[in-house]
Structures are given as structure tokens and as C-alpha cells.
Design a protein around this motif. Structure first.
Motif: not given
Length: 219
Positions: A163-172
Motif C-alpha cells: 500500500g505504501v509503495t502503491d504497487s502490488y508487484r512489490v509484495g509478490f
């Protein structure tokens, strides 16, 4: 030189327990990621609310089917392979998930991830049950609940990062990479435990001679 057998047994139990604990926690760190990342996935516009609601159902379907198949496979393949592949393949699939450009592709990846995620519990339960005294084994089986909860909580923390980075890709990418690293660690640790005799090696493939009582082939 005399060895303290009680100390050796305690060390063996601790090594097996910690290995299983981290393997199971890593599994839940990956399998709960989709639910945790749903807000970011919806914002991406790639997946609709309906599609994201369907993916967990597909995951559970393949997870359940995998438990049946992998239960049979677990009697023929050594535990270290089951544990390692059950972490490595989902890790790779999680890294591939951000490249999905269609609902079908994402659903297929998540379904396959569910199948491989089902590979862990059988080998973990068997490794603990066959190589620990009953009381210690029961304790570590109970601690697997703590492992699953820890993995799920770590996923929620990762979702905050997404949420902080505004990208779900980072989490995956982080989750997938972590699972791949843990898979390699689990493989070599369990290999060491097998070589030192801390873990029994009893996975066999019955041959015609074995069915007649003559022998068996190890995988």
C-alpha cells in the motif's frame, strides 16, 4: 568419548522442529498474499472484484485435490523434495503473478500455486511423527498453528508495504523470492539431517520384487 544422548535427542528435535516451523510459516506467507493484496490488485485495473473473488475458490479446490495426490506421492518421495518443491514452485509462481495481463492467466497461476502449496503438511507431520518422542512431537505439531499464524501476519505486514509503495508487484516479488530462498534452505538442512541420521529416510517406491517381499527402490 561419551555423548549425552538426551542432549543429542533434544538437538535433533529442535533442528527438525525449527525447520518445519519456518517451512510452514513460509507457506502461509505465500498462500495468504492474494487476499492481503486485493485492494492493490483492484486498483491496478487488471482484475475485477468478481475475478478476485473467484481465485481463492480455485486455490482451495486445487489445494484440496493436491492434498489427495500429494498424500499418495509423499509415500514415494523423500520429505526434503516434497518440502522444497512445495515452497519453490509457489515462490516462482508468485514472482510470475505480476506479469499476468488476463484474468484467465492469473486464475491458472493461482490454482497451480494452490496445488503445490498442499505439498507441505504431509511431510511435516510425518517428519515430526517419525523422528520425535510423542510428547515433543505433539508440542511441535501444535506449534505449526503458531507458524501458520505468523506467516499470515507477515503477509499483512507485506500488504502494508504494498500500500505504501502503491504497487502490488512489490509484495509478490518479495514473497516469491522469500519462498524460493526458504525452499533452498529447507532442502539443504533436511539433507544434512538425513545424512546425520536425525531424520529417517523411509520413502520408497514399491517394485515388483518388493510386492513379493524381496526389496524396494528408494527415490
Amino acid at each position: 568419548m561419551e555423548y549425552n544422548m538426551e542432549r543429542l535427542t533434544a538437538r535433533r528435535v529442535r533442528s527438525i522442529g525449527i525447520t518445519c516451523f519456518f517451512a510452514y510459516a513460509a507457506c502461509y506467507f505465500g498462500k495468504n498474499l492474494l487476499s492481503a493484496m486485493m485492494p492493490e490488485l483492484l486498483e491496478s485495473g487488471v482484475f475485477s472484484d468478481e475475478a478476485l473473488g473467484r481465485m481463492p475458490s480455485v486455490f482451495m479446490l486445487t489445494y484440496g485435490a493436491g492434498q489427495l495426490i500429494n498424500g499418495w506421492l509423499g509415500n514415494r518421495v523423500r520429505g526434503r523434495y516434497m518440502l522444497s518443491f512445495g515452497l519453490l514452485f509457489p515462490g516462482v509462481l508468485l514472482c510470475l503473478f505480476p506479469s499476468c495481463t488476463s484474468v484467465l492467466w492469473g486464475t491458472v497461476l493461482w490454482g497451480v500455486c494452490g496445488f503445490f502449496s498442499s505439498m507441505l503438511w504431509g511431510p511435516i507431520a510425518r517428519m515430526i511423527g517419525e523422528n520425535m518422542p510423542p510428547a515433543k512431537g505433539q508440542l511441535w505439531i501444535t506449534l505449526m498453528t503458531v507458524a501458520s499464524t505468523s506467516g499470515a501476519l507477515a503477509t499483512q505486514a507485506l500488504a502494508v508495504l504494498g500500500g505504501v509503495t502503491d504497487s502490488y508487484r512489490v509484495g509478490f516479488y518479495i514473497s516469491g523470492g522469500f519462498l524460493c530462498v526458504v525452499a533452498l534452505l529447507v532442502f539443504f538442512v533436511t539433507l544434512h539431517l538425513e545424512k546425520t541420521g536425525a531424520v529417517k529416510v523411509e520413502r520408497i517406491i514399491p517394485t515388483a520384487e518388493h510386492r513379493n517381499g524381496a526389496g524396494a527402490r528408494f527415490l
